[in-house]
Design a protein around this motif. Structure first.
Motif, PDB file in Angstrom:
ATOM      1  N   GLY A  98      64.445 -21.455  67.941  1.00  0.00           N
ATOM      2  CA  GLY A  98      64.043 -21.805  66.581  1.00  0.00           C
ATOM      3  C   GLY A  98      64.200 -23.257  66.214  1.00  0.00           C
ATOM      4  O   GLY A  98      64.151 -23.601  65.016  1.00  0.00           O
ATOM      5  N   ALA A  99      64.401 -24.146  67.207  1.00  0.00           N
ATOM      6  CA  ALA A  99      64.448 -25.576  66.899  1.00  0.00           C
ATOM      7  C   ALA A  99      63.101 -26.016  66.341  1.00  0.00           C
ATOM      8  O   ALA A  99      62.049 -25.597  66.821  1.00  0.00           O
ATOM      9  CB  ALA A  99      64.786 -26.372  68.154  1.00  0.00           C
ATOM     10  N   ASP A 100      63.145 -26.866  65.336  1.00  0.00           N
ATOM     11  CA  ASP A 100      61.907 -27.374  64.747  1.00  0.00           C
ATOM     12  C   ASP A 100      61.306 -28.504  65.571  1.00  0.00           C
ATOM     13  O   ASP A 100      60.098 -28.729  65.525  1.00  0.00           O
ATOM     14  CB  ASP A 100      62.168 -27.860  63.320  1.00  0.00           C
ATOM     15  N   ASP A 101      62.154 -29.219  66.297  1.00  0.00           N
ATOM     16  CA  ASP A 101      61.660 -30.287  67.160  1.00  0.00           C
ATOM     17  C   ASP A 101      62.684 -30.537  68.253  1.00  0.00           C
ATOM     18  O   ASP A 101      63.874 -30.244  68.091  1.00  0.00           O
ATOM     19  CB  ASP A 101      61.421 -31.568  66.357  1.00  0.00           C
ATOM     20  N   VAL A 102      62.204 -31.040  69.361  1.00  0.00           N
ATOM     21  CA  VAL A 102      63.045 -31.410  70.498  1.00  0.00           C
ATOM     22  C   VAL A 102      62.672 -32.830  70.888  1.00  0.00           C
ATOM     23  O   VAL A 102      61.497 -33.132  71.132  1.00  0.00           O
ATOM     24  CB  VAL A 102      62.846 -30.456  71.693  1.00  0.00           C
ATOM     25  N   VAL A 103      63.675 -33.700  70.931  1.00  0.00           N
ATOM     26  CA  VAL A 103      63.453 -35.117  71.218  1.00  0.00           C
ATOM     27  C   VAL A 103      64.307 -35.510  72.415  1.00  0.00           C
ATOM     28  O   VAL A 103      65.471 -35.117  72.515  1.00  0.00           O
ATOM     29  CB  VAL A 103      63.807 -35.990  70.011  1.00  0.00           C
ATOM     30  N   SER A 104      63.719 -36.285  73.316  1.00  0.00           N
ATOM     31  CA  SER A 104      64.437 -36.703  74.523  1.00  0.00           C
ATOM     32  C   SER A 104      65.019 -38.102  74.357  1.00  0.00           C
ATOM     33  O   SER A 104      64.462 -38.954  73.647  1.00  0.00           O
ATOM     34  CB  SER A 104      63.501 -36.693  75.738  1.00  0.00           C
ATOM     35  N   HIS A 105      66.152 -38.318  74.999  1.00  0.00           N
ATOM     36  CA  HIS A 105      66.724 -39.671  75.104  1.00  0.00           C
ATOM     37  C   HIS A 105      65.890 -40.482  76.102  1.00  0.00           C
ATOM     38  O   HIS A 105      65.287 -39.911  77.023  1.00  0.00           O
ATOM     39  CB  HIS A 105      68.170 -39.594  75.584  1.00  0.00           C
ATOM     40  N   PRO A 106      65.829 -41.802  75.987  1.00  0.00           N
ATOM     41  CA  PRO A 106      66.411 -42.616  74.911  1.00  0.00           C
ATOM     42  C   PRO A 106      65.607 -42.478  73.625  1.00  0.00           C
ATOM     43  O   PRO A 106      64.391 -42.288  73.662  1.00  0.00           O
ATOM     44  CB  PRO A 106      66.345 -44.033  75.470  1.00  0.00           C
ATOM     45  N   LEU A 107      66.272 -42.549  72.498  1.00  0.00           N
ATOM     46  CA  LEU A 107      65.630 -42.339  71.215  1.00  0.00           C
ATOM     47  C   LEU A 107      64.922 -43.597  70.742  1.00  0.00           C
ATOM     48  O   LEU A 107      65.513 -44.674  70.737  1.00  0.00           O
ATOM     49  CB  LEU A 107      66.667 -41.929  70.171  1.00  0.00           C
ATOM     50  N   ASP A 108      63.662 -43.454  70.384  1.00  0.00           N
ATOM     51  CA  ASP A 108      62.958 -44.545  69.718  1.00  0.00           C
ATOM     52  C   ASP A 108      63.154 -44.354  68.216  1.00  0.00           C
ATOM     53  O   ASP A 108      62.759 -43.329  67.652  1.00  0.00           O
ATOM     54  CB  ASP A 108      61.467 -44.529  70.057  1.00  0.00           C
TER      55      ASP A 108
END
Length: 463
Positions: A98-108
């Motif tokens: 149920g995550a709304d978004d998944v973001v990978s490192h490195p973070l922009d």
């Protein structure tokens, strides 16, 4: 945009770095180092968003999201998972949970802030809808899986039809939703048919980003598609382009479609969210309708009718136009209830309402304002036309055979009508709602005194 964001990460350095980024963007930030502390903190003061980082000492990310979604107060809170690059298994598990978004490192930072703004906009819109529906509305997305998981409509929009067909083929292997293709160089509304898609998947890249933005602007501006969700699929996108698309109104964005399964999961989540929002919107519209509609007759009620008349009286462009106000009351209606029963009385009211409404113009307004009393307003109506209408309505009810619910012999009723004919240019003083209604009531009383089953006009009408 302000909001309270809870950062959940076992590594203190990660929390500090992210907190600096968020506070510089004017967000209020709270922190937790493990799942237990995060649940206690979020339950005490529900945040606007939760960002969860590295695997926690007492739960993996998917397990932590499961715990959040199991709590009513947190079931709809946006959750963003920050994962290591290449952790495809973790991304899939987080989205399934149920995550709304998944973001990978490195973070922009630019992209991250745009994603946060997009999710918060959607969350606040959802909260507004929930506040305007009844208390027994849905708790969030946790129970949406069972209540709203139906086949959705997805339209793939691309300048290159071959690319769109290839994506549809890949998605069809892992998605049960109905997939269609729309050409980007043709008007959207001319291609969608009777029902707008739940989601538009817009395929774009650096070479045709202007086309993608144009399509998004068209979708958001059209009343037919403004509630549809938008998923942007962008190849080789620069952070600025991703941020721009999100700020223009994309609900989600993917910059790599190599993992079709992840795209299918994101689309599933968007379908569920849209179905939840559509449900709440319908509930709100039903509530608004119930607030101004009489449940027995289907006519407007007093809550709608009086402001309608007030606005007509005060409208500057109506000041020189005549209008008529009628108060109509069924004669001896108590006898109907006493001799035939309340079920028959209700049937009489419904049929009289239908007859009256069916013999008025679209611009006219009729409301049930009492037990057997109706208010009729005829805007922009000359006196002669209003008089003819009142006489016709009185005769219509007198001549009608009213069917009864038990199938017995139809009954007959009559109606008395008091009329105020208003032309402000000839009125002796300033008009008011109370004055107009009082004159119509006085005329109604006169009609009753004259023996009922007749139409009487107020003194104002003779002015």
């Amino acid at each position: 945009m302000s909001g309270n964001i809870l950062i959940v990460d076992a590594v203190a350095t990660n929390r500090i770095v992210l907190k600096v980024k968020l506070t510089s963007a004017h967000f209020s930030v709270s922190q937790a180092a493990n799942a237990a502390d995060a649940l206690r903190c979020a339950s005490a003061t529900p945040p606007d968003m939760i960002i969860v980082g590295t695997p926690l000492p007492d739960a993996d990310i998917a397990g932590f999201i499961d715990q959040l979604r199991a709590r009513r107060s947190l079931a709809a809170t946006p959750v963003v998972a920050l994962l290591s690059p290449g952790d495809w298994t973790g991304r899939t598990a987080a989205l399934r949970a149920g995550a709304d978004d998944v973001v990978s490192h490195p973070l922009d930072e630019r992209t991250l802030m745009a994603r946060i703004r997009s999710l918060l906009r959607q969350h606040h819109n959802l909260q507004d809808l929930r506040l305007n529906t009844s208390p027994d509305n849905i708790s969030g997305f946790a129970d949406a899986q069972s209540r709203f998981a139906v086949r959705g409509q997805i339209a793939i929009v691309a300048a290159d039809r071959a690319s769109a067909m290839a994506l549809r083929t890949r998605l069809s292997r892992c998605s049960a939703h109905h997939l269609t293709i729309i050409t980007a160089d043709q008007p959207m509304t001319a291609q969608i048919g009777a029902r707008a898609p739940d989601i538009f998947v817009i395929m774009t890249d650096q070479n045709n980003h202007d086309t993608g933005q144009k399509v998004m602007a068209e979708l958001r501006a059209s009343p037919d598609t403004r509630h549809s969700h938008i998923m942007a699929v962008v190849q080789d996108a620069a952070p600025q382009m991703v941020a721009t698309l999100l700020d223009l109104g994309a609900n989600d964005i993917m910059t790599d479609v190599a993992d079709t399964q992840e795209l299918a999961l994101r689309l599933n989540n968007q379908i569920l969210r849209k179905q939840v929002v559509d449900h709440l919107r319908c509930r709100m519209q039903d509530g608004l309708r119930d607030a101004m509609i009489d449940p027995l007759t289907g006519l407007y009620n007093r809550r709608f009718a009086l402001p309608f008349l007030q606005q007509l009286i005060e409208a500057p462009n109506e000041r020189s136009r005549p209008f008529a106000v009628m108060v109509a009351d069924l004669d001896h209606f108590k006898r109907v209830n006493d001799t035939l029963g309340h079920a028959s009385g209700d049937a009489v009211l419904r049929q009289v309402a239908t007859l009256l409404q069916g013999n008025l113009r679209d611009a006219d307004m009729i409301a049930r304002i009492g037990g057997e009393e109706f208010l009729i307003v005829l805007p922009d109506t000359p006196c002669a036309v209003a008089r003819g209408t009142a006489d016709r309505l009185c005769q219509l009810i007198r001549d009608a055979a009213i069917a009864l619910p038990d199938g017995g012999t139809p009954t007959r009723v009559t109606i008395s009508i008091g009329v105020t004919l208003v032309h402000d240019a000839r009125a002796p003083g300033p008009l008011s709602l109370d004055t107009v209604l009082s004159e119509a009531d006085r005329a109604l009383y006169a009609a009753k005194a004259r023996g009922r089953n007749t139409v009487t006009y107020s003194a104002m009408s003779a002015a």
